[in-house]
Write an enzyme that holds these catalytic residues in place. Structure first.
Site, mmCIF file in Angstrom:
data_model
loop_
_atom_site.group_PDB
_atom_site.id
_atom_site.type_symbol
_atom_site.label_atom_id
_atom_site.label_comp_id
_atom_site.label_asym_id
_atom_site.label_seq_id
_atom_site.Cartn_x
_atom_site.Cartn_y
_atom_site.Cartn_z
ATOM 1 N N HIS A 76 41.970 -69.973 5.167
ATOM 2 C CA HIS A 76 42.107 -70.215 6.616
ATOM 3 C C HIS A 76 40.942 -71.062 7.142
ATOM 4 C CE1 HIS A 76 45.597 -68.118 8.158
ATOM 5 N NE2 HIS A 76 45.285 -66.995 7.533
ATOM 6 N N GLN A 78 42.146 -67.883 13.311
ATOM 7 C CA GLN A 78 43.366 -67.196 13.739
ATOM 8 C C GLN A 78 43.253 -66.620 15.149
ATOM 9 O OE1 GLN A 78 43.736 -64.795 9.923
ATOM 10 N NE2 GLN A 78 45.875 -65.127 10.472
ATOM 11 N N GLY A 100 43.520 -58.562 6.873
ATOM 12 C CA GLY A 100 42.479 -59.587 6.921
ATOM 13 C C GLY A 100 42.706 -60.500 8.105
ATOM 14 N N CYS A 139 51.257 -63.479 6.537
ATOM 15 C CA CYS A 139 50.116 -63.913 7.343
ATOM 16 C C CYS A 139 50.411 -63.611 8.806
ATOM 17 C CB CYS A 139 49.910 -65.413 7.143
ATOM 18 S SG CYS A 139 48.568 -66.090 8.128
ATOM 19 N N LEU A 140 49.413 -63.075 9.515
ATOM 20 C CA LEU A 140 49.608 -62.744 10.928
ATOM 21 C C LEU A 140 49.889 -63.984 11.775
ATOM 22 C CD1 LEU A 140 46.790 -60.060 11.401
ATOM 23 C CD2 LEU A 140 49.258 -59.661 11.208
ATOM 24 N N HIS A 153 42.880 -65.662 0.614
ATOM 25 C CA HIS A 153 43.746 -66.009 1.736
ATOM 26 C C HIS A 153 42.902 -66.321 2.993
ATOM 27 C CE1 HIS A 153 47.576 -65.271 4.171
ATOM 28 N NE2 HIS A 153 46.636 -65.274 5.099
ATOM 29 N N GLU A 154 41.905 -65.463 3.266
ATOM 30 C CA GLU A 154 41.085 -65.654 4.477
ATOM 31 C C GLU A 154 40.178 -66.873 4.352
ATOM 32 O OE1 GLU A 154 42.223 -64.148 6.887
ATOM 33 O OE2 GLU A 154 43.308 -62.631 5.751
HETATM 34 ZN ZN ZN Z 1 46.623 -65.505 7.151
#
Ligand code: ZN
Length: 167
Positions: free
Chosen positions: A139, A51, A46, A93-94, A135-136
Site C-alpha cells: 500500500h 488507506q 491490517g 482489502c478494506l 500487503h500493507e
Molecule cells: Zn489493503
C-alpha cells in the site's frame, strides 16, 4: 482517537507512493492509534496510512484479535529486508470491499522499521502475519493486491468490484 474514513479504490491516494515519516510526533501517535481503532472496527487485520488518506509510510496490523488476544503492531517507515519461500492464499482489502482472490507472496519475511518511540525494530514473520505485512507495505508503494496478478484476472475482479458498488 477517532474512527477514520477508509478510502476505496480508485481513490488516487491508494496508487500514490507514500513519503517517509520524518519525525514521530504526537500527531503520528494519534494517527497510528486511530488507524488501529479504525482497523478493529472495520473489521480488518491490517491498515496502511494511505488507506485513511495520508500518504505516509505508516502501517498497523494485528492478526491476534480475530482469534483471541489483541496483538497490535504499529510500524513507522517499514521495510521488508528479507523474504523466503512462496505461499498462495486468498486475500481481500478494506479499500476494495467485496472482492477476494488468491495472491502469491513470500511465505516468510523480515521487517525493519521504527516504533512510536523512534526505536528501531526488527521482526520475523511467517504465514498470515507475513502476508499482512507484505500487503500493507505494498500500500505504501501505491500497490493493491489486484496489482499482484495477471491483467486479465485483475480486470475481472475490478469489474466485479464496480458491479458490487452499484448495488
Ligand atoms: Zn489493503
Amino acid at each position: 482517537m477517532a474512527i477514520l474514513q477508509i478510502r476505496k479504490y480508485p481513490d488516487r491516494v491508494l496508487s500514490t507512493k507514500a513519503s517517509e515519516v520524518e519525525d514521530i510526533g504526537g500527531e503520528i501517535v494519534d494517527l497510528a492509534n486511530s488507524m488501529l481503532e479504525t482497523m478493529y472496527k472495520a473489521p480488518g487485520i491490517g491498515l496502511a496510512a494511505p488507506q485513511v488518506g495520508r500518504s505516509i509510510r505508516l502501517i498497523v496490523f494485528d492478526i491476534g484479535h480475530t482469534e483471541g488476544e489483541p496483538e497490535p503492531h504499529i510500524v513507522v517507515n517499514p521495510v521488508i529486508t528479507a523474504s523466503e519461500g512462496e505461499d498462495i492464499q486468498e486475500e481481500g482489502c478494506l479499500s476494495l470491499p467485496g472482492i477476494y482472490a488468491s495472491v502469491k507472496r513470500a511465505y516468510a519475511v523480515e521487517l525493519k522499521g521504527y516504533d512510536l518511540e523512534g526505536r528501531e525494530i526488527t521482526m520475523q514473520a511467517e504465514g498470515l502475519l507475513a502476508r499482512v505485512i507484505q500487503h500493507e507495505v505494498d500500500h505504501l508503494d501505491g500497490k493493491l493486491f489486484v496489482d499482484r496478478m495477471s491483467k486479465v484476472r485483475r480486470n475481472l475482479l475490478l469489474k466485479r468490484y464496480f458491479r458490487n458498488l452499484e448495488k
